[in-house]
Design a protein around this motif. Structure first.
Motif, mmCIF file in Angstrom:
data_model
loop_
_atom_site.group_PDB
_atom_site.id
_atom_site.type_symbol
_atom_site.label_atom_id
_atom_site.label_comp_id
_atom_site.label_asym_id
_atom_site.label_seq_id
_atom_site.Cartn_x
_atom_site.Cartn_y
_atom_site.Cartn_z
ATOM 1 N N UNK A 263 0.784 -1.258 0.039
ATOM 2 C CA UNK A 263 0.098 0.012 0.018
ATOM 3 C C UNK A 263 1.027 1.372 0.048
ATOM 4 N N UNK A 264 0.723 2.019 -0.996
ATOM 5 C CA UNK A 264 1.689 3.479 -1.097
ATOM 6 C C UNK A 264 0.411 4.318 -0.992
ATOM 7 N N UNK A 265 0.972 5.631 -0.116
ATOM 8 C CA UNK A 265 0.313 6.924 0.012
ATOM 9 C C UNK A 265 0.934 7.768 -0.585
ATOM 10 N N UNK A 266 0.171 8.694 -0.963
ATOM 11 C CA UNK A 266 0.906 10.124 -1.579
ATOM 12 C C UNK A 266 0.419 11.112 -0.673
ATOM 13 N N UNK A 267 1.065 11.670 0.248
ATOM 14 C CA UNK A 267 1.044 12.631 1.101
ATOM 15 C C UNK A 267 1.571 14.131 0.907
ATOM 16 N N UNK A 268 0.705 15.003 1.210
ATOM 17 C CA UNK A 268 1.183 16.438 0.971
ATOM 18 C C UNK A 268 2.194 16.700 1.929
ATOM 19 N N UNK A 269 3.131 17.558 1.792
ATOM 20 C CA UNK A 269 3.844 18.265 2.799
ATOM 21 C C UNK A 269 3.213 19.231 3.658
ATOM 22 N N UNK A 270 2.421 19.667 2.842
ATOM 23 C CA UNK A 270 1.685 20.867 3.801
ATOM 24 C C UNK A 270 0.244 20.154 4.295
ATOM 25 N N UNK A 271 -0.534 20.761 5.333
ATOM 26 C CA UNK A 271 0.083 21.896 5.875
ATOM 27 C C UNK A 271 1.305 21.394 7.341
ATOM 28 N N UNK A 272 1.180 20.282 7.736
ATOM 29 C CA UNK A 272 2.137 19.832 8.546
ATOM 30 C C UNK A 272 1.478 19.711 10.044
#
Length: 310
Positions: A263-272
Motif C-alpha cells: 500500500x502506497x500513500x501520496x501525502x502532501x508536505x503541507x500543512x504539517x
C-alpha cells in the motif's frame, strides 16, 4: 508529468501495546512524539507520530497500536524493513545502546558500501540503522540520544516482492532511478535528503505477508498540494485504483495498492503537524481533527493510558 517525488513522507506500521510503543520510539530510539491522535478510520485506536523536533516530512514514523493485536507475518507483498539514517560515526554508539537496552539487534554488516545494523522493535518490526557520512545535520529533538548520534530520519524501505517489475516501473515514474543491484535486491533512489531509497527485494519464496503487530501498514511518499491530483492520474495511468484525495488534517492523502501488494500513500508536505499545535508543545495532548472533536469524550474514554502501569 508532475514534479519528481523527493522521497518518503512517513511510514505507518501496526503495533500492540501503545505505552510500550511510545517508550521504545522516544526513550530507546530518541525520536519525539510529535502528534498524539487516533486512527481516523478506527477511532478506538491511537495514531502515534514520531519524528525529529518538528515532525518534518521524511522523519515521521507512525503507528496504529492495537492493544490486543495478534502478531503479523512479515513477508512478500509488504514493506519488510524500515531503514533509519544515522551518521556513519554513530554506529558503535547505536550498537552499544541497543544492546544495553535489551533490544533484539544483529551484528553490523555491509550493504552497497554502507554499514547496516538490523534490529527489531518490541513487536518484532524489522528496522535498520544505516550509517552514512553524508547524513544531514537534521533537527534532532532533545532527549536521551546525543544530537551527534541521533536518527536523522528515514534512509528508506525494503519491499519484498514476487515480481518487482511493475513496482520498479512505478518508482521510475515517481522520479526514482535504479542505482545498483545485488542478489535479488534492486536499489532505487530519489533526489531528496531523507527517505530517498527504496530497495526492491525479489523473493518469491518468502512467506506471504499478513497484517498484524510488527508489520508495516503503508509507505507514504512526499508530494505537494499543487501536484497531488496529477499523481493520482499517474496512478490511474499505471492501472492502479487510487482513492480520492482524503483530508487527514496534517496532510492530504491518496492511497493505492501496488501490483506487488504494497500500500502506497501520496501525502502532501503541507500543512504539517504545527497546524494545530505550537511546535514547542507537539505531542503533549490528544489532538483530533475538527470533524471528530464532537466525539472527544467518547474517544478519550475508549483509549488506554499511554503510560505503563506501575
Amino acid at each position: 508529468m508532475p514534479a519528481d517525488i523527493p522521497g518518503i513522507h512517513h511510514v505507518t506500521a501496526i503495533g500492540s501495546d501503545p505505552a510500550e510503543n511510545l517508550a521504545f520510539y522516544t526513550e530507546t530510539l530518541g525520536l519525539r512524539l510529535v502528534k498524539q491522535s487516533v486512527n481516523q478510520d478506527d477511532v478506538s485506536v491511537y495514531h502515534l507520530f514520531y519524528g525529529d523536533y518538528g515532525g518534518s516530512p521524511g522523519t515521521s514514523m507512525t503507528f496504529f497500536p492495537y492493544p490486543d493485536a495478534a502478531p503479523g507475518q512479515v513477508g512478500r507483498g509488504q514493506a519488510t524493513t524500515v531503514q533509519f539514517l544515522v551518521p556513519d560515526g554513530a554506529i558503535d554508539y547505536w550498537v552499544g545502546r541497543l544492546e544495553s537496552e535489551g533490544v533484539d539487534v544483529d551484528d553490523p554488516h555491509d550493504r552497497f558500501g554502507d554499514t547496516v545494523v538490523p534490529f527489531r522493535d518490541p513487536d518484532g518490526l524489522p528496522l535498520e540503522l544505516v550509517g552514512r557520512a553524508d547524513a544531514p545535520a537534521g533537527d534532532p529533538p532533545e532527549g536521551p540520544v546525543p544530537a551527534e548520534h541521533a536518527i536523522r530520519g528515514f534512509f528508506g524501505v525494503t519491499l519484498s516482492l514476487v515480481d518487482p517489475h511493475s513496482t520498479a516501473t512505478l518508482l521510475e515514474a515517481m522520479g526514482f532511478e535504479e542505482t545498483t543491484s545485488d542478489g535479488g535486491r534492486q536499489r532505487y533512489e530519489a533526489d531528496g535528503d531523507l527517505g530517498y531509497v527504496v530497495d526492491l527485494h525479489e523473493d518469491p519464496e518468502a512467506p506471504r505477508g499478513r497484517p498484524g503487530a510488527g508489520t508495516v501498514h503503508h509507505v507514504a511518499f512526499q508530494v505537494t498540494q499543487e501536484n497531488q491530483a496529477e499523481w493520482r492520474e499517474v496512478l490511474i495511468d499505471h492501472g492502479l485504483r487510487p482513492t480520492e484525495i482524503i483530508d487527514r488534517k496534517w496532510f492530504e492523502s491518496v492511497y493505492a495498492r501496488t501490483d506487488g501488494g504494497v500500500l502506497f500513500e501520496y501525502a502532501t508536505k503541507e500543512p504539517g503537524y504545527t497546524v494545530d499545535e505550537e511546535i514547542e508543545h507537539l505531542g503533549e495532548r490528544l489532538v483530533l481533527p475538527e470533524w471528530l472533536e464532537d466525539r472527544r469524550g467518547e474517544i478519550e474514554a475508549g483509549l488506554p493510558p499511554l503510560t505503563a502501569a506501575d
